[in-house]
Design an enzyme around this catalytic site. Sequence first.
Site, PDB file in Angstrom:
ATOM      1  N   GLY A 132      61.039  18.763  31.858  1.00  0.00           N
ATOM      2  CA  GLY A 132      61.567  18.109  33.051  1.00  0.00           C
ATOM      3  C   GLY A 132      60.438  17.440  33.824  1.00  0.00           C
ATOM      4  N   CYS A 133      60.815  16.532  34.694  1.00  0.00           N
ATOM      5  CA  CYS A 133      59.793  15.759  35.429  1.00  0.00           C
ATOM      6  C   CYS A 133      58.992  16.661  36.369  1.00  0.00           C
ATOM      7  CB  CYS A 133      60.445  14.598  36.173  1.00  0.00           C
ATOM      8  SG  CYS A 133      61.921  15.026  37.116  1.00  0.00           S
ATOM      9  N   TYR A 134      59.645  17.316  37.296  1.00  0.00           N
ATOM     10  CA  TYR A 134      58.901  18.188  38.224  1.00  0.00           C
ATOM     11  C   TYR A 134      58.107  19.271  37.476  1.00  0.00           C
ATOM     12  CZ  TYR A 134      61.443  16.511  42.457  1.00  0.00           C
ATOM     13  OH  TYR A 134      61.951  15.787  43.507  1.00  0.00           O
ATOM     14  N   THR A 136      56.701  19.211  34.684  1.00  0.00           N
ATOM     15  CA  THR A 136      55.531  18.674  33.985  1.00  0.00           C
ATOM     16  C   THR A 136      54.295  18.758  34.876  1.00  0.00           C
ATOM     17  OG1 THR A 136      56.796  17.232  32.537  1.00  0.00           O
ATOM     18  CG2 THR A 136      54.530  16.569  32.977  1.00  0.00           C
TER      19      THR A 136
END
Length: 320
Positions: A132-134, A136
């Site tokens: 997921g973005c956050y 990472t």
Amino acid sequence: MNMHPPSLPAVGVVGATGYTGLEVLRLLRRHAGVQVRFATSEGSAGEASALPGLSLVSSATVSLEGIELVFLCLPHGKALEWAERAHAADVRVVDLTADHRPGSGRQEGWVYGMVDLAPERIAGARRVANPGCYPTGVQVAIHPLRTRGMISDGAPVVINAASGVTGAGRTPKRELLFAEVASDYRAYALGNAHRHLLEMREGLPGLPLVFQPHLLPLARGILETMYLPMRDAVDAASVRAVWREVFEDSATVSVTDGSPTLAEVARTDRLVLGAADNAGIPGLVTVIASFDNLGKGAAGQAVQNMNLMLGLDPVLGLRC
Ligand SMILES: NC(=O)c1ccc[n+]([C@@H]2O[C@H](COP(=O)([O-])OP(=O)(O)OC[C@H]3O[C@@H](n4cnc5c(N)ncnc54)[C@H](OP(=O)(O)O)[C@@H]3O)[C@@H](O)[C@H]2O)c1
């Protein structure tokens, strides 16, 4: 027109009209090691895709014959059927949804594609759950410090994060209208309620996390500010030294002595880390990660995973 010679590995993009699917196609357009064979859309089949010469097709009409790998860029919860279909056809998968990530309960048989922390597990893998973005930024920043025992046990790690509006996907929502978002700045998922916490907790077991996301009135970009209680008064300089050692050979993660910005990572696949001491509070280090949610936070990492899975140069096609 897809001008690549037919001998290059063929890939497909499922959900090619969403923000992450569009970004994967943008990267693959300039990628010299693969050819895009299909791009799907259920709502816009027959229309042009983001790749010149390639029309969008519905999932039902796609043949997986001769396909090496598919990217699943679908809404959360919608990747399961396609993952099964690809598995049955012996086609590799990079799943950008949360459906097979740590914390999903469905990660068995899948490799977590955190490229900067465990690339050796991804090389040769056939099913990769793209992070997921956050999670990472949080894990790239904290994991190397945690594994070296630099973070003190017990005290919570507070993470203040902010994401641009593309982080919420392309499906229209009233609360994401320009008039609602522009010139505003607000927190959401209050009270440690964001679903990415499951993924972060599995990646950083035992570390008490307080994660507070905010919505930035920008199209793209994530900036995460983390407050780390350190052991033995570890300071920011030693944090930067560890990162520089761990990411020495990384083309996508860099460390600054200053303050990471969104401007320097916009439309790239890079992630920048920074750290600072806090005057009067020894042992509390502020750590900052900046990256593009659609680049390093999604499509950039997905293409990097594909490169590793196919045995290509890990950063081929990336905007480093
Ligand atoms: N946005 C980000 O910054 C980001 C970052 C990391 C990970 N992710 C994850 O990546 C995934 C995709 O995110 P996104 O932002 O690209 O989403 P999005 O913009 O909403 O796009 C979703 C895509 O899936 C298709 N689709 C929608 N409903 C579908 C259904 N029921 N069955 C099949 N296809 C359907 C959509 O278009 P058609 O109607 O044309 O088929 C579109 O192509 C999500 O799981 C998200 O959590 C997003």
